[in-house]
Design a protein around this motif. Sequence first.
Motif, short mmCIF file in Angstrom:
data_model
loop_
_atom_site.label_atom_id
_atom_site.label_comp_id
_atom_site.label_asym_id
_atom_site.label_seq_id
_atom_site.Cartn_x
_atom_site.Cartn_y
_atom_site.Cartn_z
N ALA A 68 0.73 -1.18 -0.11
CA ALA A 68 0.10 0.04 -0.16
C ALA A 68 0.82 1.33 0.00
N LEU A 69 2.09 1.24 0.84
CA LEU A 69 2.87 2.42 0.75
C LEU A 69 3.40 2.59 -0.73
N THR A 70 4.10 1.51 -1.33
CA THR A 70 4.81 1.62 -2.57
C THR A 70 3.82 1.95 -3.54
N ALA A 71 2.45 1.60 -3.18
CA ALA A 71 1.58 2.14 -4.80
C ALA A 71 1.27 3.41 -4.27
N GLY A 72 1.35 4.11 -3.44
CA GLY A 72 1.17 5.81 -3.15
C GLY A 72 2.50 6.14 -3.47
N GLY A 124 8.61 6.02 -5.75
CA GLY A 124 9.97 5.94 -5.69
C GLY A 124 10.43 5.46 -4.37
N LEU A 125 9.58 4.81 -3.46
CA LEU A 125 10.02 4.35 -2.08
C LEU A 125 10.87 3.21 -2.06
N ARG A 126 11.97 3.23 -1.24
CA ARG A 126 12.79 1.84 -1.50
C ARG A 126 12.38 1.01 -0.34
N GLY A 177 -3.94 -4.87 -4.37
CA GLY A 177 -4.40 -5.96 -4.92
C GLY A 177 -3.06 -6.55 -5.56
N PRO A 178 -3.33 -7.66 -6.46
CA PRO A 178 -1.93 -8.28 -6.91
C PRO A 178 -1.12 -7.58 -7.59
N ARG A 179 -1.59 -6.51 -8.33
CA ARG A 179 -0.49 -5.63 -9.11
C ARG A 179 0.47 -4.87 -7.95
N ALA A 218 4.23 -4.78 -7.80
CA ALA A 218 5.21 -3.81 -7.85
C ALA A 218 5.99 -3.66 -6.51
N ALA A 219 5.26 -3.88 -5.35
CA ALA A 219 6.03 -3.78 -4.31
C ALA A 219 7.41 -4.74 -4.11
#
Length: 673
Positions: free
Chosen positions: A308-312, A315-317, A358-360, A364-365
């Motif tokens: 949920a963090l990387t979806a928003g 650029g988050l590592r 969701g799965p995507r 992505a994460a």
Amino acid sequence: MTATGPALMLDAVAPVLRAVALAVLDRPSAGRLPSDPDALVKEHTPMLLAALARFPALRRRAADHLAGAEIRAGDDARALAAVLLHADDGVVRAGLAWITPGPDRTAERAHRDAERAARKIDRLKARLRTAQGRLDYARRDAREASRLLAGTREALAEQEERADGLTRRLAIERRRWRDPLALAAALLGALERAGAARGGHLAAAARAAGTSPEEVLAVLRAVVDPAPPPAAVTAEPGLRVVPLGGDDHIGGSCLLVEAGGTRVLVDAGLRPGDPAAPPRDIARALDGPLEAVIVTHAHNDHCGYVPALTAGRPGLRVLATPETAVLMPVMWADTAKLMAARERGRARWGGTGDVLYGPRDADAAARRCEELPFGVPRRVGALTVELFPAGHILGAAGVVVRAGDRRVAVTGDISGFRQETVGGCAVPESARGADLLVMESTCCAEDHDARDLRVDGLVRAVAGICRGGGRVLIPAFALGRAQEIALILRRHLPEVPVRVDGMAADLAAVYESLDPGLRVFEGAAAVADRPAELDAFRTGVVISTSGMLTGGPAVEWARRILPEPGGAVFLSGYQDEESPGRALLDLAGKGGDFTFRDHDGEVTVPVRARVDTVRLSAHADRRGLLDIADEIAAREVMLVHGIPGRQHTFAETLRVRGHRTAGTRAWHAGAPA
């Protein structure tokens, strides 16, 4: 009686036949016959004569009808009626033979035909009963076949999901290796894992690049860890630590660490429940820039919110040990599937809810993960991050975050003892004397028995059930506990068949791929062949999810094993107060029935099997936590991941031992306690 011709004989017998027809029509079974007695006589004379010969009761009723009618045929008709309606069957048959002379002997033939028809009816009834019995068996077989078919379809769907998961993970890895930053991070990690030695792979890479090993590492670090802006370097770091979740409760672990304009999270887990929830105060982290999330290990209460963090924040590592970087995507994919299933269930009842990801988003994460080996400093803006072994589960790490000359050490979930799957924690020099130690306190009020004693208790309990020909179900948490129990049984009871089911089996396969020494599926151990083995696997151990019996294949196994007097269900971990596992423990020893409830309805089974607990905690107990606090010897200690009352008591113990404690709240380096 005077001689009569055929016509006169018919006239004489006609009133008798009509009386017999009336008697026949009185019967409830006459619904299919003509309702007019004259028509019945005309169309079914042989049947009436045959009935007259067989049934005295019918003759009596016919005599009653005849007594109320006027017989006009004279003495012959009255005499014939007296014979044909006589109580003696022999007299009646003689009379019938007299009025139907000739080679046809119609009455006798009708009588024989009626007897044959009666026997045929009896045979047909017997055949009908046999056919009905076969139909009942066939219906039961069809229901069982339908159940097995549904189970087979479910198992095939699980296999398809596993195949899809493997395909997705392969695609993720391929995309990761096409990302220059990810490739540089992986190469840097591999070279750093090889140690500071200037030989081997590092020397070969330097020769290929025409430079020195130090320059190769410097170039890779510059790509992975770009230099912070000058303002961040010159500014006072001002190290600050803020618990955002999992502080005075268990679940949703999240810690905000910031200094010099750089803000990172240590963990971002889900709070358990239906639906799962983000860390309690995550909004405080999202009100400004966020450079990275450092994940201590792959349990959902520590990493489940990361997608949920990387979806928003694309650029988050995401930094984690190599093992955690592989395990997390498996956990995220399963969580996304469960969230989607819960949402579908709510939608059926007209409800709605927010699906966190969701799965995507999970995929992505996974592509954002950077592998960071133990003992290797990694720069993130104005901060430097280093991981150290924390025990607990495969890949679990503690974290040391440095800002200038200030340091905070975070244990994550930690244990000091060796397990089958992982060694104990190893505190690095960089953690000793830290300004702040943020320490978990899950078991801070408990003094566990020696691990060898707990393992011995499990082994003896399982051996006793299996020697008696029974089978054991051990519901276990999919990551860590299930693999640990499987390896304990393989070591101590290699002859006992073991089946691993559900997500626990998927993660066991990942364990084997990460560490060849962790061979779960060897000898008598295998992946459960469900649904066939639900009934066919009669002696041995089944290790399956979920650990609290809230769902999954463990429920299917429990429905079959609980009614078996020679079987056992050993619950192997924490059971929430509202969980089916806790309810089953409360019922243990009392007898009675237990009801499983899910979206398909309720299933109630008798509890005849042994129900007990297996205590194999992967957390340090009170003594272990005191040892860790003594070894790190930080200036202050903050307790997180625990229950407030127990934390307060343990904090008092720490103070008695000379440790200075900080409240479980925002902390600043150098601020008064």
